[in-house]
Design a protein around this motif. Structure first.
Motif, PDB file in Angstrom:
ATOM      1  N   ASP A 119      -3.304  -7.742   2.729  1.00  0.00           N
ATOM      2  CA  ASP A 119      -4.473  -7.430   1.905  1.00  0.00           C
ATOM      3  C   ASP A 119      -5.251  -6.041   2.570  1.00  0.00           C
ATOM      4  OD1 ASP A 119      -4.628  -9.479   0.049  1.00  0.00           O
ATOM      5  OD2 ASP A 119      -5.661 -11.014   1.093  1.00  0.00           O
ATOM      6  N   ARG A 120      -4.963  -5.984   3.840  1.00  0.00           N
ATOM      7  CA  ARG A 120      -5.571  -4.829   4.525  1.00  0.00           C
ATOM      8  C   ARG A 120      -5.056  -3.732   3.899  1.00  0.00           C
ATOM      9  NH1 ARG A 120      -5.751  -8.772   8.893  1.00  0.00           N
ATOM     10  NH2 ARG A 120      -3.865  -7.814   9.897  1.00  0.00           N
ATOM     11  N   TYR A 121      -3.777  -3.580   3.724  1.00  0.00           N
ATOM     12  CA  TYR A 121      -2.986  -2.492   3.520  1.00  0.00           C
ATOM     13  C   TYR A 121      -3.321  -2.013   2.270  1.00  0.00           C
ATOM     14  CZ  TYR A 121       0.510   0.966   2.152  1.00  0.00           C
ATOM     15  OH  TYR A 121       1.015   1.902   1.877  1.00  0.00           O
ATOM     16  N   ILE A 122      -3.570  -3.025   1.345  1.00  0.00           N
ATOM     17  CA  ILE A 122      -3.933  -2.747  -0.124  1.00  0.00           C
ATOM     18  C   ILE A 122      -5.270  -2.074  -0.001  1.00  0.00           C
ATOM     19  CG2 ILE A 122      -4.267  -3.589  -2.391  1.00  0.00           C
ATOM     20  CD1 ILE A 122      -2.082  -5.769  -1.921  1.00  0.00           C
ATOM     21  N   ALA A 123      -6.221  -2.515   0.610  1.00  0.00           N
ATOM     22  CA  ALA A 123      -7.451  -2.179   0.634  1.00  0.00           C
ATOM     23  C   ALA A 123      -7.661  -0.705   1.138  1.00  0.00           C
ATOM     24  CB  ALA A 123      -8.288  -3.075   1.433  1.00  0.00           C
ATOM     25  N   ASP A 124      -6.709  -0.394   2.227  1.00  0.00           N
ATOM     26  CA  ASP A 124      -6.740   0.866   2.653  1.00  0.00           C
ATOM     27  C   ASP A 124      -5.495   1.465   3.385  1.00  0.00           C
ATOM     28  OD1 ASP A 124      -7.822   3.049   4.253  1.00  0.00           O
ATOM     29  OD2 ASP A 124      -8.440   1.946   6.019  1.00  0.00           O
TER      30      ASP A 124
ATOM     31  N   SER B  99      11.177   1.971 -10.994  1.00  0.00           N
ATOM     32  CA  SER B  99       9.866   2.071 -11.222  1.00  0.00           C
ATOM     33  C   SER B  99       9.090   1.552 -10.189  1.00  0.00           C
ATOM     34  CB  SER B  99       9.461   1.031 -12.730  1.00  0.00           C
ATOM     35  OG  SER B  99      10.130  -0.220 -12.423  1.00  0.00           O
ATOM     36  N   LEU B 100       9.601   0.966  -9.130  1.00  0.00           N
ATOM     37  CA  LEU B 100       8.715   0.597  -8.033  1.00  0.00           C
ATOM     38  C   LEU B 100       8.986   1.305  -6.754  1.00  0.00           C
ATOM     39  CD1 LEU B 100       9.217  -3.375  -8.214  1.00  0.00           C
ATOM     40  CD2 LEU B 100       7.124  -1.970  -9.026  1.00  0.00           C
ATOM     41  N   ARG B 101       8.195   1.482  -5.949  1.00  0.00           N
ATOM     42  CA  ARG B 101       8.124   2.347  -4.907  1.00  0.00           C
ATOM     43  C   ARG B 101       7.637   1.237  -3.376  1.00  0.00           C
ATOM     44  NH1 ARG B 101       4.367   5.435  -1.726  1.00  0.00           N
ATOM     45  NH2 ARG B 101       2.780   4.947  -3.439  1.00  0.00           N
ATOM     46  N   ALA B 102       8.694   1.116  -2.504  1.00  0.00           N
ATOM     47  CA  ALA B 102       8.080   0.139  -1.424  1.00  0.00           C
ATOM     48  C   ALA B 102       7.042   0.968  -0.672  1.00  0.00           C
ATOM     49  CB  ALA B 102       9.446   0.035  -0.671  1.00  0.00           C
ATOM     50  N   VAL B 103       5.991   0.165  -0.305  1.00  0.00           N
ATOM     51  CA  VAL B 103       5.011   0.717   0.446  1.00  0.00           C
ATOM     52  C   VAL B 103       4.599   0.000   1.832  1.00  0.00           C
ATOM     53  CG1 VAL B 103       3.763   1.598  -1.692  1.00  0.00           C
ATOM     54  CG2 VAL B 103       3.308  -0.633  -0.749  1.00  0.00           C
ATOM     55  N   MET B 104       5.014  -1.150   2.012  1.00  0.00           N
ATOM     56  CA  MET B 104       4.743  -2.048   3.190  1.00  0.00           C
ATOM     57  C   MET B 104       5.950  -3.044   3.361  1.00  0.00           C
ATOM     58  SD  MET B 104       1.754  -4.496   4.163  1.00  0.00           S
ATOM     59  CE  MET B 104       1.454  -5.029   5.656  1.00  0.00           C
TER      60      MET B 104
ATOM     61  N   MET C 220       8.643  -9.631   3.878  1.00  0.00           N
ATOM     62  CA  MET C 220       7.918  -9.522   2.609  1.00  0.00           C
ATOM     63  C   MET C 220       7.691  -8.126   2.305  1.00  0.00           C
ATOM     64  SD  MET C 220       5.263 -12.721   3.609  1.00  0.00           S
ATOM     65  CE  MET C 220       4.206 -12.294   2.271  1.00  0.00           C
ATOM     66  N   ILE C 221       8.385  -7.741   1.309  1.00  0.00           N
ATOM     67  CA  ILE C 221       8.312  -6.285   0.921  1.00  0.00           C
ATOM     68  C   ILE C 221       7.427  -5.950  -0.087  1.00  0.00           C
ATOM     69  CG2 ILE C 221       9.632  -4.110   0.265  1.00  0.00           C
ATOM     70  CD1 ILE C 221      11.992  -5.884   1.161  1.00  0.00           C
ATOM     71  N   LEU C 222       6.191  -5.268   0.005  1.00  0.00           N
ATOM     72  CA  LEU C 222       5.318  -4.664  -0.795  1.00  0.00           C
ATOM     73  C   LEU C 222       5.494  -3.596  -1.561  1.00  0.00           C
ATOM     74  CD1 LEU C 222       2.651  -5.904  -1.936  1.00  0.00           C
ATOM     75  CD2 LEU C 222       1.414  -4.210  -0.546  1.00  0.00           C
ATOM     76  N   PHE C 223       5.648  -3.822  -2.959  1.00  0.00           N
ATOM     77  CA  PHE C 223       6.081  -2.533  -3.779  1.00  0.00           C
ATOM     78  C   PHE C 223       4.665  -2.469  -4.604  1.00  0.00           C
ATOM     79  CE2 PHE C 223      10.008  -4.661  -3.001  1.00  0.00           C
ATOM     80  CZ  PHE C 223      11.002  -3.561  -2.520  1.00  0.00           C
ATOM     81  N   ARG C 224       4.608  -0.797  -4.978  1.00  0.00           N
ATOM     82  CA  ARG C 224       3.776  -0.392  -6.024  1.00  0.00           C
ATOM     83  C   ARG C 224       4.307  -0.029  -7.179  1.00  0.00           C
ATOM     84  NH1 ARG C 224       0.087   4.063  -7.045  1.00  0.00           N
ATOM     85  NH2 ARG C 224      -2.039   3.468  -6.931  1.00  0.00           N
ATOM     86  N   SER C 225       3.588  -0.143  -8.316  1.00  0.00           N
ATOM     87  CA  SER C 225       4.164   0.569  -9.493  1.00  0.00           C
ATOM     88  C   SER C 225       3.536   1.664  -9.790  1.00  0.00           C
ATOM     89  CB  SER C 225       4.014  -0.657 -10.631  1.00  0.00           C
ATOM     90  OG  SER C 225       2.475  -0.722 -11.083  1.00  0.00           O
TER      91      SER C 225
ATOM     92  N   GLU D  17      -4.204   4.390   3.689  1.00  0.00           N
ATOM     93  CA  GLU D  17      -4.056   5.468   4.567  1.00  0.00           C
ATOM     94  C   GLU D  17      -4.436   4.973   6.177  1.00  0.00           C
ATOM     95  OE1 GLU D  17      -2.880   8.318   3.931  1.00  0.00           O
ATOM     96  OE2 GLU D  17      -2.818   7.869   1.972  1.00  0.00           O
ATOM     97  N   GLY D  18      -5.253   4.082   6.133  1.00  0.00           N
ATOM     98  CA  GLY D  18      -5.699   3.513   7.390  1.00  0.00           C
ATOM     99  C   GLY D  18      -4.967   2.242   8.091  1.00  0.00           C
ATOM    100  N   SER D  19      -3.841   2.057   7.380  1.00  0.00           N
ATOM    101  CA  SER D  19      -3.294   0.693   7.672  1.00  0.00           C
ATOM    102  C   SER D  19      -1.744   1.156   8.171  1.00  0.00           C
ATOM    103  CB  SER D  19      -3.330  -0.257   6.515  1.00  0.00           C
ATOM    104  OG  SER D  19      -4.308  -0.720   6.175  1.00  0.00           O
ATOM    105  N   VAL D  20      -1.204   0.195   8.908  1.00  0.00           N
ATOM    106  CA  VAL D  20       0.266   0.327   9.422  1.00  0.00           C
ATOM    107  C   VAL D  20       1.192  -0.219   8.300  1.00  0.00           C
ATOM    108  CG1 VAL D  20       1.922  -0.131  11.269  1.00  0.00           C
ATOM    109  CG2 VAL D  20      -0.674   0.130  12.003  1.00  0.00           C
ATOM    110  N   PRO D  21       2.242   0.631   7.735  1.00  0.00           N
ATOM    111  CA  PRO D  21       2.960   0.199   6.686  1.00  0.00           C
ATOM    112  C   PRO D  21       4.145  -0.925   7.183  1.00  0.00           C
ATOM    113  CG  PRO D  21       3.526   2.254   7.310  1.00  0.00           C
ATOM    114  CD  PRO D  21       2.314   1.843   8.090  1.00  0.00           C
ATOM    115  N   VAL D  22       4.296  -0.907   8.362  1.00  0.00           N
ATOM    116  CA  VAL D  22       5.622  -1.796   8.864  1.00  0.00           C
ATOM    117  C   VAL D  22       4.942  -2.448  10.133  1.00  0.00           C
ATOM    118  CG1 VAL D  22       7.972  -1.832   9.826  1.00  0.00           C
ATOM    119  CG2 VAL D  22       7.199  -0.040   8.205  1.00  0.00           C
ATOM    120  N   MET D  23       4.958  -3.851   9.853  1.00  0.00           N
ATOM    121  CA  MET D  23       4.603  -5.128  11.007  1.00  0.00           C
ATOM    122  C   MET D  23       5.610  -5.809  11.253  1.00  0.00           C
ATOM    123  SD  MET D  23       0.645  -5.594   9.706  1.00  0.00           S
ATOM    124  CE  MET D  23       0.196  -6.184  11.314  1.00  0.00           C
ATOM    125  N   LEU D  24       6.181  -5.931  12.522  1.00  0.00           N
ATOM    126  CA  LEU D  24       7.143  -6.725  13.191  1.00  0.00           C
ATOM    127  C   LEU D  24       6.579  -7.775  13.925  1.00  0.00           C
ATOM    128  CD1 LEU D  24       9.104  -3.413  14.177  1.00  0.00           C
ATOM    129  CD2 LEU D  24       9.469  -4.858  11.709  1.00  0.00           C
TER     130      LEU D  24
END
Length: 414
Positions: free
Chosen positions: A305-310, A51-56, A367-372, A312-319
């Protein structure tokens, strides 16, 4: 909330294993390598609910296995062994150790502090597992930052190279240098931190612990019973510990039981572990060593927060690639399980705060962000690629609503 039997079974297995070790008050030979222990690669990747999809992913890692940061410990130990030759007290064990020290110094010349082949493999392995677990995140860009220290820069390159092998068309932006100090070397040139860890309270606590827990038995086995120490004999004993503990990280296969017993190794490790605990985490003496990680935790929150706000315009993997001294304060500030511990009795530290679990070589936080499906965001925190529970409002959960996790971390920074 989501329930994953496999995750909790694994978590309780780790706890049971730790409790068994504590009951014996003895850790394994490999564990006693402490923060010089090579990275314990996970046996399998942990899945997540359908039910969850990794997004960042926000990743903060320590450099991989490396040559000793400097020749200090090896030279200190070698001087004592050479002096024992002059005093005619050196033992056969001491002569064997003397030869080993000389060999390691020779192979390390020009390489002190450099990432070695094991460290390169550790970073490549973590990167490959990340890509294969979440390939959907690597269709756009990746950003990477590293401390200016060469072993961190090379760790970044090895990690991103492995990602490029998996997906050659991946756009990767990397950056290293002192401009990253606020995030990755916040302990450097920090007057408040230096004052805290050099305070009489901290220094006296370390000295008292060392005096009680460190004896010269292992060292005497090498330099001889009649060897005349100067006033700083504990320094030499700890140099022997650091030298022996770091051998596996540079691929030197040596049976360290030739030089010390398991009990002696545990005692020396406990002194090294205690020093890291008092100078790199929050304790009853001072919270400053953890507080200095606030800029890094703030960056992790803000980038999410920046990824959630945008999206399409954000980088999903930050190292990010730093040091053990980067991760210990951060993990303590975040109060991750096993990484935050307060006690009035420092003899309790070795049972509850263990550097080999927290910051082995190539240690990392993901820190893995998932979206339901409903659009709600959840956070999972992986420590060394193993999910850990985040306690929010007295409730420990693996998957925490981002809004709650965010406020929890913000509260910890106050």
């Amino acid at each position: 909330m989501f329930k994953l039997r496999s995750i909790f079974t694994a978590t309780f297995s780790v706890i049971a294993s730790s409790l068994a070790a504590l009951s014996a008050q003895s850790y394994s030979w490999s564990d006693c390598q402490g923060s010089a222990k090579p990275y314990p690669e996970p046996e399998e990747c942990v899945g997540h609910p359908d039910s969850l999809r990794a997004v960042m992913i926000n990743h903060v890692g320590r450099h991989g296995a490396r040559y000793a940061a400097s020749d200090s410990h090896a030279r200190t130990l070698l001087k004592a062994l050479d002096d024992a030759c002059v005093q005619n007290t050196i033992t056969p064990v001491g002569r064997r150790l003397q030869g080993l020290v000389k060999r390691v110094i020779s192979m390390s010349e020009g390489r002190w502090g450099r990432l070695d082949s094991l460290g390169m493999a550790e970073q490549a392995g973590i990167a490959t597992r990340m890509y294969r677990a979440y390939p959907e995140l690597f269709h756009s860009g990746v950003t990477a930052r590293a401390s200016y220290v060469p072993r961190c820069v090379m760790s970044m390159y090895e990690f991103t190279h492995a990602l490029a092998v998996e997906r050659p068309q991946l756009v990767i932006s990397d950056m290293s240098g002192p401009q990253n100090n606020q995030l990755l070397r916040f302990f450097q040139d920090n007057a408040e931190y230096e004052a805290a860890v050099s305070s009489d309270a901290v220094k006296d606590a370390i000295k008292k612990f060392e005096k009680k827990n460190v004896d010269m038995t292992a060292l005497r086995r090498a330099v001889g019973l009649n060897y005349r120490f100067d006033k700083d004999s504990i320094k030499v004993a700890m140099a022997e510990y650091s030298f022996l503990a770091g051998l596996s990280a540079i691929g030197v296969e040596e049976d360290v039981s030739c030089y010390l017993t398991s009990e002696e190794y545990n005692a020396l490790w406990s002194a090294f572990n205690l020093k890291q605990y008092l100078t790199r985490t929050a304790s009853e003496l001072t919270s400053v060593p953890a507080d200095i990680a606030r800029p890094l935790l703030a960056d992790l929150i803000n980038s999410t927060d920046r990824y959630i706000a945008d999206p399409e315009g954000s980088v999903p993997v930050m190292l990010r690639f730093g040091h053990a001294e980067t991760l210990m304060p951060l993990f303590s500030l975040m109060r991750l399980p096993g990484c935050y511990f307060l006690t009035d009795d420092l003899q309790d530290v070795a049972a509850s705060w263990r550097d080999f679990d927290i910051v082995p070589m190539a240690a990392n936080l993901q820190m893995i962000l998932f979206r339901s499906a409903t659009g709600r965001y959840y956070l999972r925190v992986d420590l060394n690629e193993r999910p850990v529970a985040v306690t929010v409002g007295g409730k420990a959960e693996i998957y925490v609503p981002w809004s709650e996790a965010r406020q929890h971390f913000l509260d910890l920074m106050k």
